[in-house]
Design an enzyme around this catalytic site. Structure first.
Site, PDB file in Angstrom:
ATOM      1  CG  PHE A 139      -1.799   1.679   0.850  1.00 32.26           C
ATOM      2  CD1 PHE A 139      -3.060   0.750   0.437  1.00 32.26           C
ATOM      3  CD2 PHE A 139      -1.533   1.888   1.497  1.00 32.26           C
ATOM      4  CE1 PHE A 139      -4.386   1.935   0.913  1.00 32.26           C
ATOM      5  CE2 PHE A 139      -2.424   3.326   2.007  1.00 32.26           C
ATOM      6  CZ  PHE A 139      -3.636   3.502   0.964  1.00 32.26           C
ATOM      7  CG  ASP A 224       6.309   3.588   1.744  1.00 33.02           C
ATOM      8  OD1 ASP A 224       5.763   4.210   2.974  1.00 33.02           O
ATOM      9  OD2 ASP A 224       4.555   3.551   1.774  1.00 33.02           O
ATOM     10  CE  LYS A 253      -0.094   5.744   7.627  1.00 26.66           C
ATOM     11  NZ  LYS A 253      -1.470   5.479   7.889  1.00 26.66           N
TER      12      LYS A 253
HETATM   13  C1  LIG Z   1       3.320   2.050   3.944  1.00 22.39           C
HETATM   14  C2  LIG Z   1       2.416   3.488   3.842  1.00 22.39           C
HETATM   15  N1  LIG Z   1       2.230   4.312   2.385  1.00 22.39           N
HETATM   16  C3  LIG Z   1       1.644   5.162   1.761  1.00 22.39           C
HETATM   17  C4  LIG Z   1       0.447   5.591   3.063  1.00 22.39           C
HETATM   18  C5  LIG Z   1      -0.711   6.954   2.296  1.00 22.39           C
HETATM   19  O1  LIG Z   1      -0.589   7.709   2.626  1.00 22.39           O
HETATM   20  P1  LIG Z   1      -0.976   8.812   2.821  1.00 22.39           P
HETATM   21  O2  LIG Z   1      -2.796   8.481   3.216  1.00 22.39           O
HETATM   22  O3  LIG Z   1      -0.729   9.652   3.776  1.00 22.39           O
HETATM   23  O4  LIG Z   1      -1.502   9.834   1.771  1.00 22.39           O
HETATM   24  C6  LIG Z   1      -0.167   4.921   4.238  1.00 22.39           C
HETATM   25  C7  LIG Z   1      -0.925   5.042   4.766  1.00 22.39           C
HETATM   26  O5  LIG Z   1      -1.803   3.994   5.146  1.00 22.39           O
HETATM   27  C8  LIG Z   1       0.857   3.672   3.841  1.00 22.39           C
HETATM   28  O6  LIG Z   1       0.658   2.694   5.503  1.00 22.39           O
END
Ligand SMILES: Cc1ncc(COP(=O)(O)O)c(C=O)c1O
Length: 397
Positions: A139, A224, A253
């Site tokens: 994700f 990520d 986050k």
């Molecule tokens: C690993 C990871 N990358 C990217 C995102 C996306 O972040 P945002 O919702 O701030 O765009 C999330 C959100 O849950 C995530 O867990």
């Protein structure tokens, strides 16, 4: 239900675009591990804004920093430097293996930036290589680009056509990743622990093997760390568990502890952007920078990651004990990003039963539950959570 809540619900139905079904309670305030709704019902929060409020709800140092900065300078200009931006960038580079930072507002936005940087690197240094290998069930966010990069089940058919240039392979499968690399590949991108997929922890051999593979092929390793970064796994950054260093890392986050701010960082030799390649109106604005600076200072000065490691161990031990009684299995995760498998596929019912009893937990899949409390959670709060969970598991069994 008070009139006030009824009125708010009516206004919500009238004005908010439907994207998800939410409970009828309207949240109005929070402190530490607890949230309160408009009827003053209290909830023990083991979701914390989706692993965002790393210091809990409304922590004093963060509230103070935001208040003070709000009086000094809210927004200078994306075309001008500001003191908070410089201070927070150096906090990040001094405390990570990476050399340069770009600030954005959300996880998806900085992942887009990381992918752009990798593609530019491919264009300048790798004969135009532009493909990025990502993992199934990953994700990376909800922009079109990041929905294309993600390996979330069901997304492959949504909002076609996808952004091309992403190849998906199984997580924790080094051989498949190696087989997918071609002379068109510029990077491999993954979460060290897949969060939304239900907490799948990257193995040591896999992550170290990916680093070696990237070195061998001269391509980039992008981590990520939007969910795993900022102390969540018991280290300031998830890569520290593996004894490796990424070429690019994305953060979001926990970085703002509840304030929307995100960043991507890169090693010096990877920073090939030219003027105009990357930007955004709000990136690096002083209020967000003051928030991120306050969170990072707390993390580092109070050694919050170590606290998360200890509480994580205690959560794991206690979940194992509860598992013997209730059939929970496969207790997994790092620090305070943990999940368990249920003996059935009624995760949504367990979450609903918990909500009714004043506990917020998440079921990333029908067969599992995920826990992502504040990193400042206490043992007493963990015990309170487990007590409510025991009750819910017996009701739903
Ligand atoms: C690993 C990871 N990358 C990217 C995102 C996306 O972040 P945002 O919702 O701030 O765009 C999330 C959100 O849950 C995530 O867990």
């Amino acid at each position: 239900m008070t009139d006030t809540t009824e009125q708010m619900l009516r206004a919500a139905t009238e004005s908010l675009m439907y994207v998800v079904t939410r409970p009828e309670q309207v949240m109005v305030r929070g402190k530490g591990s607890y949230l309160w709704d408009a009827n003053d019902n209290r909830y023990l929060d083991f979701i914390q804004g989706w692993a965002v409020n790393c210091l809990g709800h409304c922590p004093a140092p963060l509230v103070r920093a935001i208040n003070q900065q709000a009086k000094r300078l809210l927004n200078g200009s994306p075309a001008l430097l500001n003191d908070q931006m410089i201070a927070t960038a150096s906090l990040l580079t001094r405390n990570s293996c990476l050399d340069k930072v770009w600030f954005g507002n959300s996880g998806a936005e900085v992942n887009e930036g990381a992918v752009k940087l990798a593609r530019k690197y491919g264009s300048v240094k790798l004969n135009g290589a532009h493909e990025i290998i990502t993992t199934r069930n990953s994700f990376h966010g909800r922009t079109l680009g990041m929905m294309s990069a993600s390996g979330k089940a069901g997304w492959d058919q949504l909002f076609e056509p996808k952004v091309p240039g992403f190849k998906h392979v199984d997580f924790n499968d080094l051989a498949a990743t190696r087989a997918a690399v071609t002379d068109r590949t510029c990077a491999i991108m993954l979460e060290p622990v897949q969060g939304e997929a239900g907490v799948n922890v990257g193995t040591q051999d896999y992550i170290a093997g990916l680093r070696a593979l990237c070195d061998e092929k001269g391509i980039l390793l992008i981590l990520d760390e939007i969910q795993t970064g900022i102390g969540r796994t018991g280290k300031l950054f998830g890569y520290e568990h593996y004894g490796i260093e990424p070429d690019i890392m994305t953060l979001g986050k926990g970085l703002g502890g509840g304030f929307p701010v995100a960043a991507f960082l890169a090693r010096e030799h990877v920073c090939v952007f030219e003027a105009g390649d990357q930007g955004g109106t709000y990136g690096g604005q002083p209020l967000a920078m003051a928030a991120a600076g306050a969170v990072l200072s707390q993390m580092i000065d109070k050694n919050i990651p170590e606290r998360a490691r200890k509480r994580g161990n205690s959560l794991k031990r206690k979940l194992k004990a509860l598992g013997k009684e209730t059939g929970l299995t496969n207790i997994r995760g790092l620090g305070l990003l943990q999940a368990v498998d249920l003996p059935h596929d009624r995760g949504a019912d367990v979450v609903a039963a918990a909500f009714d009893r004043g506990l917020l937990i998440n079921a990333p899949k029908p067969t599992s539950l995920r826990f992502m409390p504040a990193l400042t959670v206490t043992d007493k709060e963990i015990d309170e959570m487990l007590g409510i969970l025991r009750d819910c598991l017996s009701v739903v069994a």
